[in-house]
Design an enzyme around this catalytic site. Sequence first.
Site, PDB file in Angstrom:
ATOM      1  N   ARG A  53      -7.327  12.746   1.122  1.00  0.00           N
ATOM      2  CA  ARG A  53      -6.228  13.284   1.935  1.00  0.00           C
ATOM      3  C   ARG A  53      -4.867  12.827   1.431  1.00  0.00           C
ATOM      4  NH1 ARG A  53      -6.947   9.887   7.497  1.00  0.00           N
ATOM      5  NH2 ARG A  53      -8.973  10.869   7.423  1.00  0.00           N
TER       6      ARG A  53
ATOM      7  N   HIS B 107      -5.680   3.610  -1.508  1.00  0.00           N
ATOM      8  CA  HIS B 107      -6.982   3.896  -0.899  1.00  0.00           C
ATOM      9  C   HIS B 107      -7.383   5.296  -1.343  1.00  0.00           C
ATOM     10  CE1 HIS B 107      -9.359   4.120   3.221  1.00  0.00           C
ATOM     11  NE2 HIS B 107     -10.125   4.399   2.179  1.00  0.00           N
TER      12      HIS B 107
ATOM     13  N   ASN C 210       0.854  -1.188   0.000  1.00  0.00           N
ATOM     14  CA  ASN C 210       0.000   0.000   0.000  1.00  0.00           C
ATOM     15  C   ASN C 210       0.894   1.243   0.000  1.00  0.00           C
ATOM     16  OD1 ASN C 210      -1.313   2.304   1.199  1.00  0.00           O
ATOM     17  ND2 ASN C 210      -3.045   0.998   1.661  1.00  0.00           N
TER      18      ASN C 210
ATOM     19  N   HIS D  89      -3.011  -4.808   8.062  1.00  0.00           N
ATOM     20  CA  HIS D  89      -3.143  -3.637   8.933  1.00  0.00           C
ATOM     21  C   HIS D  89      -2.201  -3.734  10.119  1.00  0.00           C
ATOM     22  CE1 HIS D  89      -4.663  -0.008  10.697  1.00  0.00           C
ATOM     23  NE2 HIS D  89      -5.295   0.208   9.559  1.00  0.00           N
TER      24      HIS D  89
ATOM     25  N   GLU E  76      -8.763   0.395  -2.613  1.00  0.00           N
ATOM     26  CA  GLU E  76      -9.440   0.364  -1.317  1.00  0.00           C
ATOM     27  C   GLU E  76     -10.387   1.549  -1.264  1.00  0.00           C
ATOM     28  OE1 GLU E  76      -6.419  -0.167   1.700  1.00  0.00           O
ATOM     29  OE2 GLU E  76      -7.781   0.670   3.184  1.00  0.00           O
TER      30      GLU E  76
ATOM     31  N   THR F 278      -7.643   3.409   8.856  1.00  0.00           N
ATOM     32  CA  THR F 278      -8.816   2.548   9.015  1.00  0.00           C
ATOM     33  C   THR F 278      -8.796   1.955  10.433  1.00  0.00           C
ATOM     34  OG1 THR F 278      -8.497   1.986   6.697  1.00  0.00           O
ATOM     35  CG2 THR F 278     -10.109   0.680   7.913  1.00  0.00           C
TER      36      THR F 278
ATOM     37  N   GLU G 143     -10.477  -9.885   4.060  1.00  0.00           N
ATOM     38  CA  GLU G 143      -9.155  -9.493   4.575  1.00  0.00           C
ATOM     39  C   GLU G 143      -9.309  -9.380   6.088  1.00  0.00           C
ATOM     40  OE1 GLU G 143      -7.341  -5.887   3.053  1.00  0.00           O
ATOM     41  OE2 GLU G 143      -5.926  -5.845   4.730  1.00  0.00           O
TER      42      GLU G 143
ATOM     43  N   ARG H 190      -9.666   8.016  -0.435  1.00  0.00           N
ATOM     44  CA  ARG H 190     -10.558   8.399   0.664  1.00  0.00           C
ATOM     45  C   ARG H 190     -11.484   9.503   0.202  1.00  0.00           C
ATOM     46  NH1 ARG H 190      -8.282   6.407   5.842  1.00  0.00           N
ATOM     47  NH2 ARG H 190     -10.079   7.418   6.734  1.00  0.00           N
TER      48      ARG H 190
ATOM     49  N   HIS I 128       1.007   6.336   1.731  1.00  0.00           N
ATOM     50  CA  HIS I 128       1.762   7.326   2.512  1.00  0.00           C
ATOM     51  C   HIS I 128       2.818   8.063   1.698  1.00  0.00           C
ATOM     52  CE1 HIS I 128      -0.618   6.646   5.893  1.00  0.00           C
ATOM     53  NE2 HIS I 128      -0.340   5.360   5.926  1.00  0.00           N
TER      54      HIS I 128
HETATM   55  N1  PXP Z   1      -5.467  -3.295   4.746  1.00  0.00           N
HETATM   56  C1  PXP Z   1      -6.406  -2.353   4.853  1.00  0.00           C
HETATM   57  C2  PXP Z   1      -7.815  -2.727   4.583  1.00  0.00           C
HETATM   58  C3  PXP Z   1      -6.085  -1.030   5.196  1.00  0.00           C
HETATM   59  O1  PXP Z   1      -7.058  -0.106   5.331  1.00  0.00           O
HETATM   60  C4  PXP Z   1      -4.735  -0.698   5.402  1.00  0.00           C
HETATM   61  C5  PXP Z   1      -4.355   0.716   5.715  1.00  0.00           C
HETATM   62  O2  PXP Z   1      -4.621   1.528   4.616  1.00  0.00           O
HETATM   63  C6  PXP Z   1      -3.783  -1.707   5.260  1.00  0.00           C
HETATM   64  C7  PXP Z   1      -4.180  -3.013   4.970  1.00  0.00           C
HETATM   65  C8  PXP Z   1      -2.345  -1.439   5.460  1.00  0.00           C
HETATM   66  O3  PXP Z   1      -2.126  -1.089   6.786  1.00  0.00           O
HETATM   67  P1  PXP Z   1      -0.732  -0.528   7.245  1.00  0.00           P
HETATM   68  O4  PXP Z   1      -0.519   0.777   6.546  1.00  0.00           O
HETATM   69  O5  PXP Z   1      -0.877  -0.394   8.713  1.00  0.00           O
HETATM   70  O6  PXP Z   1       0.305  -1.552   6.830  1.00  0.00           O
END
Ligand code: PXP
Length: 248
Positions: A49, A43, A7, A198, A70, A101, A151, A45, A10
């Site tokens: 953001r 993602h 992901n 996550h 996402e 999330t 997930e 949003r 960031h």
């Molecule tokens: N899975 C989902 C559904 C998420 O919302 C996120 C965060 O965007 C992640 C995985 C990845 O989480 P992390 O950034 O904490 O690794």
Amino acid sequence: MSKLCVNIDHVATLRQARMTIEPDPIFAAAEAIMGGADGITLHIREDRRHMQDSDLFRLRKSIQVPLNLELAATPEMLKLAIKALPDMVMVVPEGRNEITTEGGLDILGDTDRLHEFVQKLAAQQLPVSAFIDADSSQIEAANKCGFDVCEIHTGPYAEAVLENNFSLDHPNVVTEREHVRTAVAHVLRLGMKCNAGHGLTHVNVRGIASIPGISELHIGHSIVSKSIFIGMRQSVAQMKRTIEEASP
Ligand code: PXP
């Protein structure tokens, strides 16, 4: 061995801090893929953001591994998904004031609306994943709603590791890992595919990567954080190695 979907939200968070053009998430995706990423996740949003719609369409055109989108189950996001046609849609709950999330979807409490949302995506042949807590009633509800994938939320496991000095053997950590393991087995028994994510980090991922049956791990923050110091390619490659070493 579980696949690794990275992901890259960031990277866009940093760009949006200045509302400028760098760092570019497209470059981050290319580097992540060179480091071994099996998929890229973003993602979009409601408040935009971090990732912007233009990032989604640029990523769709430029990467050759699966692209996961996402989103929250809203009419606006449904339109966007149908326009972009990602390889998988990951439905998450979205709170306007949350930093990230915060918990899994409440499918039981929102069955009709989510069922309709999934059906509309299924009509476009889009596989849909539900981000849910390791909770048997939510897993059953996801199956009834027509989700293809669950997930499992690994946040509680990650929190337990943080609260217990990074010990993967602490009884609270073992308990949280066991909840995830039981949930994965339940998802597979119902014939759905199971992913997890996550809060997973280069340190705690071993406890989850060692659970049999998880198709994909979805990891963002820790990979992007480490990439600041060692580069995205190396950060992803290290995560892949750790997953491989821990895999059942
Ligand atoms: N899975 C989902 C559904 C998420 O919302 C996120 C965060 O965007 C992640 C995985 C990845 O989480 P992390 O950034 O904490 O690794």
